[in-house]
Scaffold this motif. Sequence first.
Motif, mmCIF file in Angstrom:
data_model
loop_
_atom_site.group_PDB
_atom_site.id
_atom_site.type_symbol
_atom_site.label_atom_id
_atom_site.label_comp_id
_atom_site.label_asym_id
_atom_site.label_seq_id
_atom_site.Cartn_x
_atom_site.Cartn_y
_atom_site.Cartn_z
ATOM 1 N N CYS A 1 0.826 -1.207 0.000
ATOM 2 C CA CYS A 1 0.000 0.000 0.000
ATOM 3 C C CYS A 1 0.862 1.259 0.000
ATOM 4 C CB CYS A 1 -0.902 -0.011 1.234
ATOM 5 S SG CYS A 1 -2.098 1.321 1.279
ATOM 6 N N ILE A 2 0.558 2.192 -0.900
ATOM 7 C CA ILE A 2 1.179 3.517 -0.917
ATOM 8 C C ILE A 2 0.041 4.518 -0.784
ATOM 9 C CG2 ILE A 2 2.644 5.131 -2.177
ATOM 10 C CD1 ILE A 2 4.062 2.542 -1.489
ATOM 11 N N THR A 3 -0.060 5.158 0.382
ATOM 12 C CA THR A 3 -1.217 6.014 0.639
ATOM 13 C C THR A 3 -0.917 7.501 0.614
ATOM 14 O OG1 THR A 3 -0.828 5.840 3.030
ATOM 15 C CG2 THR A 3 -2.326 4.239 2.037
ATOM 16 N N ASP A 4 0.339 7.872 0.657
ATOM 17 C CA ASP A 4 0.648 9.304 0.710
ATOM 18 C C ASP A 4 1.974 9.586 0.015
ATOM 19 O OD1 ASP A 4 0.371 11.957 1.281
ATOM 20 O OD2 ASP A 4 1.062 11.807 3.357
ATOM 21 N N PHE A 5 2.056 9.219 -1.243
ATOM 22 C CA PHE A 5 3.295 9.408 -2.005
ATOM 23 C C PHE A 5 3.562 10.906 -2.176
ATOM 24 C CE2 PHE A 5 5.296 10.120 -6.156
ATOM 25 C CZ PHE A 5 6.491 9.464 -5.946
ATOM 26 N N ASN A 6 4.735 11.364 -1.728
ATOM 27 C CA ASN A 6 5.024 12.800 -1.778
ATOM 28 C C ASN A 6 6.472 13.111 -2.133
ATOM 29 O OD1 ASN A 6 6.241 11.942 0.540
ATOM 30 N ND2 ASN A 6 5.402 13.539 1.868
ATOM 31 N N LEU A 7 7.111 12.250 -2.921
ATOM 32 C CA LEU A 7 8.485 12.527 -3.365
ATOM 33 C C LEU A 7 8.412 13.411 -4.616
ATOM 34 C CD1 LEU A 7 10.148 9.026 -2.847
ATOM 35 C CD2 LEU A 7 10.100 10.992 -1.307
ATOM 36 N N TYR A 8 8.378 14.707 -4.393
ATOM 37 C CA TYR A 8 8.116 15.651 -5.471
ATOM 38 C C TYR A 8 9.225 15.694 -6.513
ATOM 39 C CZ TYR A 8 4.632 17.216 -2.104
ATOM 40 O OH TYR A 8 3.587 17.261 -1.215
ATOM 41 N N ASN A 9 10.468 15.413 -6.123
ATOM 42 C CA ASN A 9 11.589 15.518 -7.061
ATOM 43 C C ASN A 9 11.853 14.220 -7.817
ATOM 44 O OD1 ASN A 9 12.143 18.208 -6.376
ATOM 45 N ND2 ASN A 9 13.341 17.571 -4.594
ATOM 46 N N LEU A 10 11.241 13.143 -7.385
ATOM 47 C CA LEU A 10 11.479 11.842 -8.017
ATOM 48 C C LEU A 10 10.974 11.854 -9.462
ATOM 49 C CD1 LEU A 10 12.695 9.141 -7.027
ATOM 50 C CD2 LEU A 10 10.345 8.314 -6.774
ATOM 51 N N GLU A 11 11.772 11.290 -10.367
ATOM 52 C CA GLU A 11 11.391 11.236 -11.782
ATOM 53 C C GLU A 11 11.021 9.830 -12.246
ATOM 54 O OE1 GLU A 11 14.568 12.926 -14.015
ATOM 55 O OE2 GLU A 11 14.337 14.938 -13.145
ATOM 56 N N ILE A 12 11.662 8.809 -11.681
ATOM 57 C CA ILE A 12 11.397 7.428 -12.085
ATOM 58 C C ILE A 12 11.134 6.589 -10.846
ATOM 59 C CG2 ILE A 12 12.322 5.385 -13.240
ATOM 60 C CD1 ILE A 12 14.093 7.235 -14.899
ATOM 61 N N LEU A 13 9.971 5.932 -10.807
ATOM 62 C CA LEU A 13 9.605 5.069 -9.686
ATOM 63 C C LEU A 13 9.141 3.722 -10.224
ATOM 64 C CD1 LEU A 13 9.019 4.471 -6.714
ATOM 65 C CD2 LEU A 13 6.780 5.576 -7.013
ATOM 66 N N ASN A 14 9.804 2.662 -9.783
ATOM 67 C CA ASN A 14 9.450 1.301 -10.201
ATOM 68 C C ASN A 14 8.943 0.515 -9.001
ATOM 69 O OD1 ASN A 14 9.220 -1.259 -11.272
ATOM 70 N ND2 ASN A 14 11.208 -1.241 -12.292
ATOM 71 N N LEU A 15 7.647 0.208 -9.015
ATOM 72 C CA LEU A 15 7.018 -0.574 -7.955
ATOM 73 C C LEU A 15 6.440 -1.879 -8.501
ATOM 74 C CD1 LEU A 15 5.221 2.264 -5.977
ATOM 75 C CD2 LEU A 15 6.783 0.594 -4.976
ATOM 76 N N SER A 16 6.940 -2.329 -9.620
ATOM 77 C CA SER A 16 6.413 -3.547 -10.225
ATOM 78 C C SER A 16 6.741 -4.771 -9.380
ATOM 79 C CB SER A 16 6.996 -3.725 -11.639
ATOM 80 O OG SER A 16 8.404 -3.892 -11.589
ATOM 81 N N GLN A 17 5.950 -5.812 -9.548
ATOM 82 C CA GLN A 17 6.149 -7.096 -8.872
ATOM 83 C C GLN A 17 6.137 -6.938 -7.352
ATOM 84 O OE1 GLN A 17 8.986 -9.907 -10.912
ATOM 85 N NE2 GLN A 17 9.656 -8.039 -11.919
ATOM 86 N N ASN A 18 5.148 -6.221 -6.859
ATOM 87 C CA ASN A 18 4.899 -6.138 -5.429
ATOM 88 C C ASN A 18 3.492 -6.686 -5.171
ATOM 89 O OD1 ASN A 18 6.993 -4.538 -3.583
ATOM 90 N ND2 ASN A 18 7.143 -3.721 -5.659
ATOM 91 N N SER A 19 2.888 -6.244 -4.099
ATOM 92 C CA SER A 19 1.505 -6.632 -3.792
ATOM 93 C C SER A 19 0.649 -5.398 -3.585
ATOM 94 C CB SER A 19 1.471 -7.512 -2.535
ATOM 95 O OG SER A 19 2.238 -8.684 -2.709
ATOM 96 N N VAL A 20 0.958 -4.341 -4.328
ATOM 97 C CA VAL A 20 0.283 -3.054 -4.157
ATOM 98 C C VAL A 20 -1.196 -3.175 -4.532
ATOM 99 C CG1 VAL A 20 0.201 -0.649 -4.891
ATOM 100 C CG2 VAL A 20 2.410 -1.788 -4.582
ATOM 101 N N GLU A 21 -2.059 -2.787 -3.610
ATOM 102 C CA GLU A 21 -3.494 -2.763 -3.849
ATOM 103 C C GLU A 21 -4.017 -1.340 -3.974
ATOM 104 O OE1 GLU A 21 -5.519 -5.032 -0.916
ATOM 105 O OE2 GLU A 21 -4.315 -6.837 -1.210
ATOM 106 N N LEU A 22 -3.246 -0.395 -3.467
ATOM 107 C CA LEU A 22 -3.686 0.997 -3.487
ATOM 108 C C LEU A 22 -2.494 1.917 -3.673
ATOM 109 C CD1 LEU A 22 -6.030 3.050 -2.986
ATOM 110 C CD2 LEU A 22 -5.381 3.008 -0.571
ATOM 111 N N PHE A 23 -2.624 2.855 -4.605
ATOM 112 C CA PHE A 23 -1.586 3.873 -4.802
ATOM 113 C C PHE A 23 -2.268 5.228 -4.844
ATOM 114 C CE2 PHE A 23 1.184 6.765 -6.980
ATOM 115 C CZ PHE A 23 2.465 6.399 -6.592
ATOM 116 N N GLN A 24 -1.950 6.057 -3.851
ATOM 117 C CA GLN A 24 -2.499 7.402 -3.777
ATOM 118 C C GLN A 24 -1.378 8.374 -3.433
ATOM 119 O OE1 GLN A 24 -5.686 7.337 -0.925
ATOM 120 N NE2 GLN A 24 -7.165 6.545 -2.408
ATOM 121 N N SER A 25 -1.411 9.528 -4.027
ATOM 122 C CA SER A 25 -0.386 10.534 -3.771
ATOM 123 C C SER A 25 -1.007 11.746 -3.104
ATOM 124 C CB SER A 25 0.284 10.954 -5.085
ATOM 125 O OG SER A 25 -0.696 11.443 -5.985
ATOM 126 N N ALA A 26 -0.154 12.495 -2.445
ATOM 127 C CA ALA A 26 -0.619 13.746 -1.850
ATOM 128 C C ALA A 26 -1.089 14.675 -2.963
ATOM 129 C CB ALA A 26 0.507 14.384 -1.044
#
Length: 692
Positions: free
Chosen positions: A252-277
Motif C-alpha cells: 500500500c502507498i497512501t501518501d506518495f510525496n516525493l516531489y523531485n522523483l522522476e522514475i519510480l518502479n514498484l512492479s512485482q509487489n503486492s500493491v493494492e492501493l496507490f495514492q499521492s498527496a
Amino acid sequence: MWREESAESSAGSEPPPPSMFRHAKCSGGGEVRVQLRARKMAAVQLLLLLIVSSMATSARPPQHTPPCQVVQADVLCSGLSLRRAPVNLPHSVQMLDLSRNQVQNLTQESLAFHTAIRHLNLHANKIHFIQPGLFRDMTHLRVLDLSRNHLNVFALSRLSVGPLTSVESLDLSHNGLYTGMSDSFLADSPSLANLSMESNSITKISQSTFSGSLMLRKISLHNNVILEIEDGAFDSLDHLTELDLSKNSISCITDFNLYNLEILNLSQNSVELFQSAQSGFYNLLSLDLSQNKMPYFPLLPENNMLEYLDVSHNRLQSVNASGSSDKDPNLIFNHLRHLDMSYNQLKSIPQCFFFCMGRLQVLNVSNNCVRSFSVTNEEVLRRVRVINLSFNALQSLTFGENTLRSLEKLYIQGNDLTTLDHGLFQRLPSLKYLQLEQNNLEICTAEQNRAEPTSGDRSQPDPSSCVSFSSIRNLQFLFLSENNLRTLPANAFSDTPLKLLDLSLNPGLDLHQDSLSGLEHSLVHLLLRENNISSLNADLSSLRSLRHVDLSTNQLTTLPTWNRESSIESLNLQNNNLVTLESSTMTALEHSLKTLYMGSNPLSCCSNLDFLRMVQHSAVVVPDIETVTCVHDGYSEPVSLKKVTEEMCRTTHVPKYVVTVLVTLLVVMLVFGLLVKCCHARRHKGSRSFSA
C-alpha cells in the motif's frame, strides 16, 4: 509518506554472539596467533605440512598464477583465482579489476598504498571482512563494486567501513544483507549518488537508512523482501530522481510525496492501493505499477508531469481511481505519452477517459475483456501512434471521420470479429501496420468496394458484411492469418501499397488469378503457409518486388510460374507434395534466389537433376538440407539429397523404355522358340509314322 498495513517488523537483526565478532576480526587481520601451550603441537604439524608440501612440489611442476593485464592506468585481474590484491602494482593505477577471484579479506597491507584508484571492482569474490578505515585515504575513489560477496558476515560486527569520502557509485547487491546492515556502508558516504542493494534480504527501510548519504540520486532495492517503509525514509534525499523498489512485498502507498522523483518502479509487489498527496507539483515522469493487485486506477495529482504509466498485470476492473462508474475528475495526464493497461479485467473504456491525455502516443489495452471501443471525437487520441486492442472480446470497433489521424499501428488480433465498418481503415490516413489475425472477417470484392453501405438499391452487393482493404493509402503491413478466409477476390488490395501480406492458416483459401493485382511494385513478403493449397492460381510472376515467399505446409504438386525477371530471394516450400521441380522455373529463380527450404517433400532423385546442380554448384543456401530427401528406384528408403550424384541416375534415368523393349524382345523370342520346338516335334512324329 509511505505506509504498510502489515505489522511485521524486521527480523534477524540481533547482534551475533561474541565468538562471531572475534572470528570476523581474526580472519580480517590475516594474522595467525599461536598459543604458548600449543607451540609443540603446532611445530609438529608445521613440520608435517612442510614435508608434504616439498613432496608435492617435487612430484609436479610449480604452477604460477597468470599475471594481471596492465593497460595504461588500468589493471585487469579478473578470474585469476587470486586470494588477495597482487603486490607491486603501479602506484598510479586508477582502475583495478579483481572481480571473480577468491579474495576474502580487504586490509591495509593489500590496498592502502593505492590511493590513486578511481574504480575498484571486487565483484564475485568471498569478501567477509573489510578493515575499518581502509578507504579513508582513497580520496579519488569514485566507483566501488562489492556485489556478490559475503558482506553480511562483516555487517554482523556492527563495524563501519569508515568514510567513503569520494565514492559516487556503490554496488552492494547479492550480499545477504538484511535490515540495518547497510548502515555499515552508508553511514559516512557524503558523495554517494548511485546505490544498488539488489537481491538482498532487506525487510524494512527506516528513517535513518540513508541519513549518511544525502546526495543519493539513484537507489535500487530490487528483489528484496521489503514489507515496510517508514514515513519520511526518503524525505531527506532532495536529489533523489530514480527509485527502484520492484520485486518486493509492498502492499500500500497512501501518501506518495516525493516531489523531485522522476522514475519510480514498484512492479512485482503486492500493491493494492496507490495514492499521492494532492498538493504540490510532481516531477515524476515514469511510474511502473505492473504485476501488482490493484483493482482501481492509481490516483495522482493534477499537477503531474507523468509521461510513462504501466499498470499492466493487475486486477483493474475500472479506469477510475475511485471505482465509480462516473468519470473521475482527478485523472488528468496532460503529459502522458505511454499508457499500458494490458492483462487486466477491463470490460469497457469510455471515450471521456482520454479527454485529458492530449499527448498520448502509445495505448495498450490488450488481454482484457473490452467488448466495444469507439473514438468519434476528433480531439480524442489525436496524437496516438499505436493502439493495441488485441485479445479482448471486441464485437464493435468504431472510428469516426477525421479521428486518429496520427495512428500508425493498430493491433486487433484475437477478437473473433465477424463484422467491421466497411470503410473503417480508409479513415486512418497514417495507418501503416494492421494486425487482424485470429478473427473471422470477409474481404470485400471489387463490386462491394464500390457500393455504398447506405445504398437503398438491393441489386447492389451489400458491403456491410465485409471489410475493404483497397485504397488504404499508407498501409504497408497486413496480417490476416487465421480468419477462416475462403476466397481472396480479384483486386482485393488495389491502391494499397502493401509490403507484407500474411494470409497463412486459412485452410481451403481460394486465390483468384488477380487477387494480388495492384501489388506488383510494392509487395516484398508474401506468407501463404498452412492453407491446404494444392495449386496456386494467383499470378506471382507479375510481382516484381517480391523477395520472400512462404508456401510451406500446403498440398502443392507444382511450383508457381516465375520468369527471369523474378526477384525472389527466399522461398519456403517445406511440407508439400512436390515430386518434380520444373526446370524452367528453377532456372528462372537461380539468378536471384539466396535461401531455399525444401524439407518434407516426396522429391524424385533423378527427375530433379537441374535442382540438384543448383543446390550443389550455385550460391543458393538450403538451411534444412539435412532433412531434404528424395526417392530413388534403386533404394528402398528415401535418400538424402546431399548424397545424390548424377552417376546414380545415369543407369536409371533413360533406360525405362530400353527395359520395355528388351522385355518385349525376350517374350517374342520365347514365343518363337516354343513355336519352333512344337513344329519340329510334329514333323518328327509324322516321319516316323510314314516309315512304319
